[in-house]
Design an enzyme around this catalytic site. Structure first.
Site, PDB file in Angstrom:
ATOM      1  N   THR A   3     -56.787  19.636  60.227  1.00 43.91           N
ATOM      2  CA  THR A   3     -57.061  20.268  58.935  1.00 43.91           C
ATOM      3  C   THR A   3     -57.632  19.236  57.961  1.00 43.91           C
ATOM      4  OG1 THR A   3     -54.829  19.859  58.050  1.00 43.91           O
ATOM      5  CG2 THR A   3     -55.174  21.895  59.297  1.00 43.91           C
ATOM      6  N   GLY A  44     -63.558  11.955  55.256  1.00 45.93           N
ATOM      7  CA  GLY A  44     -62.433  11.040  55.112  1.00 45.93           C
ATOM      8  C   GLY A  44     -61.612  10.841  56.373  1.00 45.93           C
ATOM      9  N   TYR A  86     -47.863  13.720  43.969  1.00 50.31           N
ATOM     10  CA  TYR A  86     -48.406  13.437  45.303  1.00 50.31           C
ATOM     11  C   TYR A  86     -47.357  12.733  46.159  1.00 50.31           C
ATOM     12  CZ  TYR A  86     -51.158  11.036  48.900  1.00 50.31           C
ATOM     13  OH  TYR A  86     -51.642  10.546  50.097  1.00 50.31           O
TER      14      TYR A  86
END
Length: 266
Positions: free
Chosen positions: A13, A18, A156
């Site tokens: 996913t 990146g 995060y």
């Protein structure tokens, strides 16, 4: 050691760029049939084209599904088109700097939906098939921020901490089945998003190498590597953990952090 994933299907996913793209490229190069997942069909098509034709990539080695898997509709579309996999890499995630006291409830919810619950839903869907076949790999891209919570992005960091609990719990659910479940603690990594992040924290129009060095010195001084990690360096560990070679590693948080976490154990 040779990593051979011939005949295996892997879903990654957040893989149009990146770390996710580097992981997908590495898995395909090891012989796996790789499914890319993201929201932008154009980016996914470009990413797939970049992987196809590389050495070791099967002729039918890469395809993609464009869907917002944070939503119920997007999740249903992905698992409908890819009902079963041998390797699941839960890499999708969002991050950004914010004043801790200014992060509202909706932003907290968004981070948990994207960074944690998408991974939980996909694991819940694919793990039974793996355990039924007696082989499989579930992996989560966590972060050094799971252990060393940054003041500028605690939302995060907390979601990445949550993933460690998620992977450990699912590893126990898969105990004795031949399926392994692990997290990779990625350190500060050189991606497009991180370049933007560095520019937010390092003022001025400095050349990239100088801005990166200043970011590491001022904001990530614990790093023993003293540079950003390249996505391929994270991918190397993910590909190993996805392979039969890592059959005795499960329930683990494996560090590829450049020595950022100041601890003997994770």
């Amino acid at each position: 050691m040779r990593i051979d994933l011939t005949g295996k299907t892997a879903l990654v996913t957040g893989s149009s760029q990146g770390i996710g793209l580097a992981v997908a490229t590495g898995l395909a190069g090891a012989g796996a049939r790789v499914v890319l997942s993201g929201r932008d069909e154009g980016r996914l098509a470009a990413a797939a084209a970049g992987i196809a034709g590389r050495e070791g990539v099967p002729q039918d080695g890469v395809r993609w599904v464009a869907a917002d898997i944070v939503t119920d509709h997007g999740h249903a579309r992905l698992v409908g088109e890819v009902p079963d996999v041998d390797v699941l890499v839960n890499n999708l995630g969002v991050f950004g700097a914010a004043d801790p006291l200014a992060i509202g409830d909706e932003e907290w919810r968004r981070y948990f939906e994207v960074n944690v619950l998408t991974a939980v839903r996909l694991t819940r869907h694919y793990l039974p098939g793996m355990t039924g076949r007696g082989w499989g790999r579930v992996l989560y891209t966590s972060s050094d921020s799971a252990v060393v919570t940054p003041a500028e992005m605690i939302h995060y960091g907390v979601t990445k901490t949550a993933l460690l609990g998620v992977h450990r719990g699912f590893a126990k659910a898969a105990a004795g089945t031949g399926v392994t479940v692990n997290s990779v603690l990625a350190g500060p990594t050189h991606t497009g998003g991180v370049e933007d992040f560095v520019r937010e924290l390092v003022p001025g129009d400095l050349p990239w190498e100088e801005a990166q060095q200043r970011f590491m010195v001022e904001h990530r001084p614990q790093s023993l590597l003293q540079r950003l990690i390249e996505p391929e360096e994270i991918a190397n560990m993910v590909c190993y953990l996805a392979s039969p070679l890592a059959s005795a590693t499960t329930g683990a948080a494996v560090r590829v952090d450049g020595g950022y976490v100041d601890a003997i154990l994770p």
